[in-house]
Design an enzyme around this catalytic site. Structure first.
Site, PDB file in Angstrom:
ATOM      1  N   ARG A  51      -6.228  -2.386   8.266  1.00  0.00           N
ATOM      2  CA  ARG A  51      -6.162  -3.844   8.148  1.00  0.00           C
ATOM      3  C   ARG A  51      -6.613  -4.493   9.460  1.00  0.00           C
ATOM      4  O   ARG A  51      -7.706  -4.191   9.918  1.00  0.00           O
ATOM      5  CB  ARG A  51      -4.747  -4.292   7.781  1.00  0.00           C
ATOM      6  CG  ARG A  51      -4.750  -5.367   6.715  1.00  0.00           C
ATOM      7  CD  ARG A  51      -3.342  -5.721   6.319  1.00  0.00           C
ATOM      8  NE  ARG A  51      -2.863  -4.938   5.230  1.00  0.00           N
ATOM      9  CZ  ARG A  51      -3.097  -5.245   3.965  1.00  0.00           C
ATOM     10  NH1 ARG A  51      -3.797  -6.281   3.653  1.00  0.00           N
ATOM     11  NH2 ARG A  51      -2.629  -4.500   3.001  1.00  0.00           N
ATOM     12  N   GLY A  62       0.826  -1.214   0.000  1.00  0.00           N
ATOM     13  CA  GLY A  62       0.000   0.000   0.000  1.00  0.00           C
ATOM     14  C   GLY A  62       0.852   1.253   0.000  1.00  0.00           C
ATOM     15  O   GLY A  62       1.735   1.399   0.834  1.00  0.00           O
ATOM     16  N   ASP A  99      -0.939   2.225   8.221  1.00  0.00           N
ATOM     17  CA  ASP A  99      -1.508   1.444   9.331  1.00  0.00           C
ATOM     18  C   ASP A  99      -0.761   1.589  10.667  1.00  0.00           C
ATOM     19  O   ASP A  99      -1.317   1.290  11.716  1.00  0.00           O
ATOM     20  CB  ASP A  99      -1.554  -0.050   8.971  1.00  0.00           C
ATOM     21  CG  ASP A  99      -2.396  -0.320   7.732  1.00  0.00           C
ATOM     22  OD1 ASP A  99      -3.199   0.549   7.358  1.00  0.00           O
ATOM     23  OD2 ASP A  99      -2.229  -1.400   7.135  1.00  0.00           O
ATOM     24  N   ASP A 109       4.192  -4.632   6.422  1.00  0.00           N
ATOM     25  CA  ASP A 109       4.575  -5.985   6.865  1.00  0.00           C
ATOM     26  C   ASP A 109       4.613  -7.025   5.747  1.00  0.00           C
ATOM     27  O   ASP A 109       5.484  -7.898   5.746  1.00  0.00           O
ATOM     28  CB  ASP A 109       3.708  -6.447   8.049  1.00  0.00           C
ATOM     29  CG  ASP A 109       2.228  -6.474   7.706  1.00  0.00           C
ATOM     30  OD1 ASP A 109       1.849  -5.920   6.651  1.00  0.00           O
ATOM     31  OD2 ASP A 109       1.456  -7.043   8.490  1.00  0.00           O
ATOM     32  N   ARG A 129       1.577  -5.263  -5.196  1.00  0.00           N
ATOM     33  CA  ARG A 129       1.634  -6.362  -4.226  1.00  0.00           C
ATOM     34  C   ARG A 129       1.972  -7.582  -5.078  1.00  0.00           C
ATOM     35  O   ARG A 129       1.074  -8.193  -5.661  1.00  0.00           O
ATOM     36  CB  ARG A 129       0.287  -6.545  -3.526  1.00  0.00           C
ATOM     37  CG  ARG A 129      -0.172  -5.316  -2.721  1.00  0.00           C
ATOM     38  CD  ARG A 129      -1.360  -5.665  -1.849  1.00  0.00           C
ATOM     39  NE  ARG A 129      -2.038  -4.486  -1.295  1.00  0.00           N
ATOM     40  CZ  ARG A 129      -1.665  -3.842  -0.197  1.00  0.00           C
ATOM     41  NH1 ARG A 129      -0.611  -4.235   0.468  1.00  0.00           N
ATOM     42  NH2 ARG A 129      -2.347  -2.800   0.241  1.00  0.00           N
ATOM     43  N   ASP A 140       1.349  -0.374  11.921  1.00  0.00           N
ATOM     44  CA  ASP A 140       1.210  -1.653  12.617  1.00  0.00           C
ATOM     45  C   ASP A 140       2.494  -2.486  12.631  1.00  0.00           C
ATOM     46  O   ASP A 140       2.432  -3.698  12.844  1.00  0.00           O
ATOM     47  CB  ASP A 140       0.073  -2.476  11.979  1.00  0.00           C
ATOM     48  CG  ASP A 140       0.315  -2.738  10.495  1.00  0.00           C
ATOM     49  OD1 ASP A 140       1.199  -2.095   9.907  1.00  0.00           O
ATOM     50  OD2 ASP A 140      -0.388  -3.591   9.922  1.00  0.00           O
ATOM     51  N   THR A 193       3.680   2.661   5.735  1.00  0.00           N
ATOM     52  CA  THR A 193       2.287   2.192   5.675  1.00  0.00           C
ATOM     53  C   THR A 193       1.432   3.104   6.544  1.00  0.00           C
ATOM     54  O   THR A 193       1.873   3.516   7.625  1.00  0.00           O
ATOM     55  CB  THR A 193       2.134   0.732   6.170  1.00  0.00           C
ATOM     56  OG1 THR A 193       0.743   0.484   6.443  1.00  0.00           O
ATOM     57  CG2 THR A 193       2.918   0.434   7.426  1.00  0.00           C
TER      58      THR A 193
HETATM   59  O1  F6P Z   1      -1.891  -1.501   4.406  1.00  0.00           O
HETATM   60  C1  F6P Z   1      -2.431  -0.313   3.975  1.00  0.00           C
HETATM   61  C2  F6P Z   1      -3.884  -0.468   3.605  1.00  0.00           C
HETATM   62  O2  F6P Z   1      -4.376   0.778   3.185  1.00  0.00           O
HETATM   63  C3  F6P Z   1      -4.769  -1.073   4.694  1.00  0.00           C
HETATM   64  O3  F6P Z   1      -5.129  -0.129   5.657  1.00  0.00           O
HETATM   65  C4  F6P Z   1      -5.924  -1.590   3.871  1.00  0.00           C
HETATM   66  O4  F6P Z   1      -6.569  -2.646   4.539  1.00  0.00           O
HETATM   67  C5  F6P Z   1      -5.240  -2.074   2.627  1.00  0.00           C
HETATM   68  O5  F6P Z   1      -4.008  -1.372   2.529  1.00  0.00           O
HETATM   69  C6  F6P Z   1      -6.016  -1.872   1.361  1.00  0.00           C
HETATM   70  O6  F6P Z   1      -5.271  -2.428   0.319  1.00  0.00           O
HETATM   71  P1  F6P Z   1      -5.580  -2.213  -1.227  1.00  0.00           P
HETATM   72  O7  F6P Z   1      -5.266  -0.790  -1.564  1.00  0.00           O
HETATM   73  O8  F6P Z   1      -4.677  -3.157  -1.918  1.00  0.00           O
HETATM   74  O9  F6P Z   1      -7.028  -2.480  -1.395  1.00  0.00           O
END
Ligand code: F6P
Length: 346
Positions: free
Chosen positions: A192, A30, A148, A122, A91, A150, A146
């Protein structure tokens, strides 16, 4: 930056060692506001220490596909203030395979790159850590990026502050309409499985209720709480962390509505607006400090670490530790939120 305090001959010798480094930098997972500031800092600190720096586009997938270019200082001009990542991100599922990682390694070897700076969360560090174990001749340095917040081993991840401010801005606006109508608003925030954005945005926006993954069996208690407030004609904001075991904000709101159809309930899922926008000064400065620290770590011959931020200082944390340990909100933080009038069902 490293300054040489040695006699001139030795200094030239050490400059030579530093000069030999070739560094690749990528952003993965992300995107987060402030990633550009980190790329810029890695690039400029690397160049200022006599290294060659390569920007790898589209994260690990771009590495596998040899999508990279050598960066000069001007390549990172004018990006500091922009959200997202100018190197772009993915990803990568291919990098999860041994064959994918081998392809990535071969690309690095072809360029003579000996160090890889990975800016991500992570998931990205899990891949980076396996890669570092498989190919110990590459120095792998992680920078936590990130929204998050986390990651274990660091108090702070790049992008978190900007995301928090985006949430607060949105909730302030929602409150205007919530109080004008005496409505109940469930606001879902990202994170997340972690509740850091939820707890801090809830405190900062004066939410009536915060629902975080650290607390279980919350719906019944929230229902009761909302009934009491509705009887007093009071509006409520409930911040819901995404990824709660009990369901999404929409599902939780539906369960409350099933029992109290007379309540005026609305749901706002803030979604990806939390990921964008101009990075705050905190994100820009922290990202810059971390980027320079990553280059310092390469000069110090570190092999597999994350640059972290603990007690207002840069720290180095073994990469494998950052992904093995789960970071949770401290009980102190939850107690403080309760102490200032927020309901955290337990
Ligand atoms: O890890 C960052 C994040 O924004 C999380 O908060 C969220 O759950 C996820 O990525 C969303 O991912 P994507 O943009 O791939 O839908």
């Amino acid at each position: 930056m490293h300054f040489c305090i040695f006699a001139p001959k030795l200094q030239i010798f050490f400059m030579e060692i530093i000069k030999n480094h070739k560094v690749g930098v990528l952003t993965s997972g992300g995107d987060a506001p402030g990633m550009n500031a980190a790329i810029r800092a890695v690039t400029r600190a690397g160049l200022n220490n006599g290294m060659e720096v390569f920007g790898i586009r589209r994260g690990f997938q771009g590495l596998i596909e040899n999508d990279m270019f050598q960066m000069k200082s001007q390549d990172v001009s004018g990006i500091l203030q922009n959200g997202g990542t100018f190197l772009q991100s993915t990803r990568s599922t291919e990098f999860k395979t041994k064959e994918g990682r081998k392809k990535g390694y071969d690309v690095l070897k072809n360029y003579g790159i000996d160090s890889l700076v990975v800016i991500g969360g992570d998931g990205s560090f899990t891949g980076a850590n396996i890669f570092a174990q498989e190919y110990s001749d590459i120095s792998v340095i992680g920078i936590p990026g990130t929204i998050d917040n986390d990651l274990y081993g660091t108090d702070y991840t790049i992008g978190y502050d900007t995301a928090l401010n985006t949430v607060i801005d949105a909730v302030d606006k929602i409150r205007d309409t919530a109080s004008s109508f005496n409505r109940i608003f469930f606001v879902e925030v990202m994170g997340r499985e972690a509740g850091f954005i939820a707890i801090n945005s809830g405190i900062a926006s004066g939410a009536e209720v915060i629902m975080v993954p650290e607390r279980k069996n919350q719906i019944e208690k929230v229902r009761k709480f909302l009934k009491e407030r509705a009887l007093k004609n009071k509006s409520s904001i409930i911040i819901v962390a995404e990824g709660l075991e009990e369901g999404s904000a929409m599902e939780i709101a539906d369960k409350v509505k099933d029992e109290y159809p007379e309540f005026d309930i609305k749901v706002s899922v803030l979604g990806h607006i939390q990921r964008g926008g101009r990075p705050t000064s905190k994100d820009r400065v922290t990202a810059s400090l971390m980027g320079v620290a990553a280059i310092d770590a390469i000069i110090d011959n570190q092999k597999s670490i994350m640059i972290g931020w603990k007690n207002e200082e840069i720290v180095q944390v073994p990469l494998n530790k950052t992904i093995k340990t789960h970071k949770t909100i401290s009980d102190d933080m939850l107690n403080i939120a309760e102490m200032i009038g927020t309901f955290l069902p337990k």
